[in-house]
Scaffold this motif. Structure first.
Motif, mmCIF file in Angstrom:
data_model
loop_
_atom_site.group_PDB
_atom_site.id
_atom_site.type_symbol
_atom_site.label_atom_id
_atom_site.label_comp_id
_atom_site.label_asym_id
_atom_site.label_seq_id
_atom_site.Cartn_x
_atom_site.Cartn_y
_atom_site.Cartn_z
ATOM 1 N N ASP A 199 44.948 37.643 35.801
ATOM 2 C CA ASP A 199 46.086 36.725 35.844
ATOM 3 C C ASP A 199 46.919 37.020 37.087
ATOM 4 O O ASP A 199 47.494 38.105 37.224
ATOM 5 N N GLU A 200 46.998 36.065 37.985
ATOM 6 C CA GLU A 200 47.722 36.274 39.243
ATOM 7 C C GLU A 200 49.233 36.340 39.035
ATOM 8 O O GLU A 200 49.964 36.813 39.895
ATOM 9 N N LYS A 201 49.723 35.878 37.882
ATOM 10 C CA LYS A 201 51.162 35.873 37.629
ATOM 11 C C LYS A 201 51.693 37.256 37.302
ATOM 12 O O LYS A 201 52.891 37.503 37.385
ATOM 13 N N ILE A 202 50.832 38.157 36.900
ATOM 14 C CA ILE A 202 51.281 39.502 36.519
ATOM 15 C C ILE A 202 51.580 40.322 37.773
ATOM 16 O O ILE A 202 50.767 40.378 38.707
ATOM 17 N N ASP A 203 52.742 40.958 37.773
ATOM 18 C CA ASP A 203 53.153 41.809 38.896
ATOM 19 C C ASP A 203 52.614 43.216 38.674
ATOM 20 O O ASP A 203 52.957 43.891 37.706
ATOM 21 N N PHE A 204 51.778 43.664 39.585
ATOM 22 C CA PHE A 204 51.151 44.983 39.448
ATOM 23 C C PHE A 204 51.893 46.061 40.236
ATOM 24 O O PHE A 204 51.308 47.083 40.588
ATOM 25 N N ASN A 205 53.167 45.847 40.509
ATOM 26 C CA ASN A 205 53.973 46.880 41.160
ATOM 27 C C ASN A 205 54.597 47.767 40.083
ATOM 28 O O ASN A 205 55.366 47.297 39.246
ATOM 29 N N PHE A 206 54.258 49.049 40.104
ATOM 30 C CA PHE A 206 54.743 49.984 39.091
ATOM 31 C C PHE A 206 55.902 50.808 39.651
ATOM 32 O O PHE A 206 55.977 51.045 40.867
ATOM 33 N N LYS A 226 44.584 43.884 43.230
ATOM 34 C CA LYS A 226 44.613 43.020 44.406
ATOM 35 C C LYS A 226 43.207 42.662 44.862
ATOM 36 O O LYS A 226 42.918 41.518 45.222
ATOM 37 N N SER A 227 42.308 43.675 44.822
ATOM 38 C CA SER A 227 40.920 43.424 45.224
ATOM 39 C C SER A 227 40.253 42.425 44.276
ATOM 40 O O SER A 227 39.545 41.512 44.715
ATOM 41 N N VAL A 228 40.494 42.627 42.964
ATOM 42 C CA VAL A 228 39.898 41.716 41.980
ATOM 43 C C VAL A 228 40.424 40.300 42.161
ATOM 44 O O VAL A 228 39.670 39.322 42.160
ATOM 45 N N GLN A 229 41.753 40.170 42.337
ATOM 46 C CA GLN A 229 42.338 38.836 42.489
ATOM 47 C C GLN A 229 41.899 38.183 43.798
ATOM 48 O O GLN A 229 41.654 36.973 43.843
ATOM 49 N N ASP A 230 41.783 39.006 44.870
ATOM 50 C CA ASP A 230 41.268 38.463 46.133
ATOM 51 C C ASP A 230 39.835 37.982 45.963
ATOM 52 O O ASP A 230 39.443 36.933 46.492
ATOM 53 N N ARG A 233 39.881 34.760 44.005
ATOM 54 C CA ARG A 233 40.277 33.652 44.877
ATOM 55 C C ARG A 233 39.150 33.268 45.832
ATOM 56 O O ARG A 233 38.927 32.083 46.104
ATOM 57 N N LYS A 234 38.450 34.306 46.314
ATOM 58 C CA LYS A 234 37.323 34.039 47.214
ATOM 59 C C LYS A 234 36.222 33.273 46.494
ATOM 60 O O LYS A 234 35.640 32.317 47.042
ATOM 61 N N LEU A 235 35.947 33.691 45.240
ATOM 62 C CA LEU A 235 34.928 32.991 44.456
ATOM 63 C C LEU A 235 35.324 31.543 44.199
ATOM 64 O O LEU A 235 34.501 30.622 44.288
#
Length: 468
Positions: A199-206, A226-230, A233-235
């Protein structure tokens, strides 16, 4: 997890405190025993000074002294041959066995003072013995006290130890709960966010945690997300491009096929009765077939370049010679559009597939001619140094808008849709340039402004252009 940490920590604490209590108790026991023994020395010295050794009734004296001491001590007088002369508790010393070999008695005769803890056969209990050899009488005065005194002292410590354990466990429980929370809370935060990694809406900054190990996990999780979401998005982008590709490819193939079918039906129906019209229709069919063949070849080339299935036929090529060939091929089109062609090229040799170098030059220069304006120019500069081969193609054409520059290297993407229909081509030229450039580990870029012109720059690493 938090409960497991607390339980295990409490178990470890109980075991540690139990061991600590045992060690402390044993140490206290030894210390108390030693202290009692030391306190018995002055008592022996006092007895030696108090006893009237000239009296004939030692028994009566020591019984009286013992009673004055509240019978806390048992007093025994032992002769130098080990026989018991008097004892404050038995009242009949003649029946007592010889004490010469008793440890405390032997030490007293040898060193002046001796001690021992053991069971008494007379009193039937554990006793602590301290013996002193009178230097004037050469007789041993021995006093003993029940060992239960030490045991009683130890029993008095039990409540204190129990209270200490309870207090320690209470404090440890609170601290352990806080410690466990400081560990499990960050892990729960990280795991909850990992559940929504797609889910791109989730903020992964801890936040910054107090433990470095958890900060490492948090940073790794952030980078991974970030790698997974990138990648997602690439897919998704590739999926969109693939769908557009199939849509465009089918459209581009459908157009010539429709034309071929139409001309073939006209020929079949006999409407083209004269030979001239038949030749014209056959010529158009041939032209459409050539266009479709070119389109299919371009699609296959891109596909093979992407999958690395294409095995290039490399040879030593003179860059200037290949560039002049391309210029010669494009000269009629340039003259037709009233566009001047200029080439400034080095005489260097490169080791690459001829079709690849021709593909880069013909597509860049061909587009520059097709999308130019009457009286315009196309200038190609090719240079080579120790690091790379640079191909720069500049034109004075219609230019490319900013919003289109990111997509011009996509397959079938056309900037000027209206004009593209009038310009011959497959719509794959720039995509071929990009894929060939990337095949050699290079890069392609564009600088353009609508209505002013465009400049394309291809750079190929020199290391990929030498024979190995």
């Amino acid at each position: 997890m938090k409960r497991a940490i607390v339980k295990r920590f409490i178990v470890v604490l109980i075991v540690a405190m139990a061991i600590s209590s045992i060690v402390i108790s044993m140490s206290y026991y030894r210390l108390a025993s030693h202290r009692v023994m030391e306190d018995m020395k002055p008592v022996l010295l006092l007895l030696d000074a108090t006893i009237d050794w000239e009296s004939s009734d030692l028994e009566k004296q020591i019984v009286e002294i013992s009673s004055q001491m509240n019978n806390d001590y048992r007093i025994t007088i032992i002769d130098n041959d080990g026989s018991v002369l008097a004892d404050s508790e038995t009242g009949n010393p003649e029946t007592m066995e010889n004490h010469k070999n008793r440890k405390e008695v032997k030490e007293a005769f040898q060193n002046g003072f001796g001690t021992k803890v053991r069971n008494s056969s007379t009193i039937k209990g554990s006793m602590m013995y301290a013996a002193y050899c009178s230097p004037t009488q050469h007789k041993v005065i021995r006093i003993s006290i029940h060992h239960d005194v030490i045991t009683d002292l130890m029993k008095m410590m039990v409540p204190s130890i129990a209270i200490s354990l309870l207090l320690a466990l209470s404090v440890a429980g609170v601290l352990t709960n806080k410690f466990a929370a400081s560990v499990t809370k960050p892990i729960l935060e990280i795991s909850h966010k990992l559940e929504g990694i797609y889910d791109e809406k989730i903020d992964f900054n801890f936040p910054h945690y107090q433990y470095d190990e958890l900060n490492i996990i948090a940073r790794t999780t952030t980078d991974m997300s970030k790698s997974v979401q990138d990648y997602i998005r690439k897919l998704e982008k590739e999926k969109t491009i693939r769908q557009e590709f199939f849509s465009n490819a089918s459209h581009e193939l459908k157009t010539p096929l429709t034309a071929i079918r139409g001309y073939a039906e006209l020929l079949q129906s006999g409407m083209a009765s004269d030979t001239q019209m038949q030749k014209e229709f056959l010529g158009r069919i041939h032209s459409e077939v050539e266009e479709m063949t070119s389109l299919i070849n371009d699609i296959l080339m891109i596909s093979r370049l992407e999958t690395k299935e294409l095995m290039p036929t490399k040879e030593m090529l003179c860059v200037k010679s290949v560039a002049e060939e391309v210029k010669k091929t494009l000269k009629p089109l340039a003259d037709e559009n009233n566009v001047s062609l200029e080439i400034h090229c080095c005489d260097e040799f490169v080791y690459m597939d001829r079709s690849h170098l021709q593909g880069i030059l013909s597509n860049l220069m061909g587009n520059a001619v097709k999308y130019n304006r009457p009286g315009g120019f196309v200038q190609t500069d090719i240079t080579m140094d120790s690091t790379s081969l640079s191909i720069r193609v500049e034109d004075s054409g219609i230019g490319i808008a900013k919003e289109d520059q990111k997509r011009i290297f996509e397959r079938f993407y056309r900037v000027d849709k209206g004009r593209s229909k009038r310009v011959a081509g497959t719509g794959l030229g720039l995509s071929i340039v990009k894929h060939v450039t990337e095949f050699y580990g290079g890069c392609v870029s564009v600088e353009s402004q609508s209505g002013v012109g465009s400049t394309f720059l291809v750079q190929l690493p020199a290391a990929s252009l030498v024979q190995k």
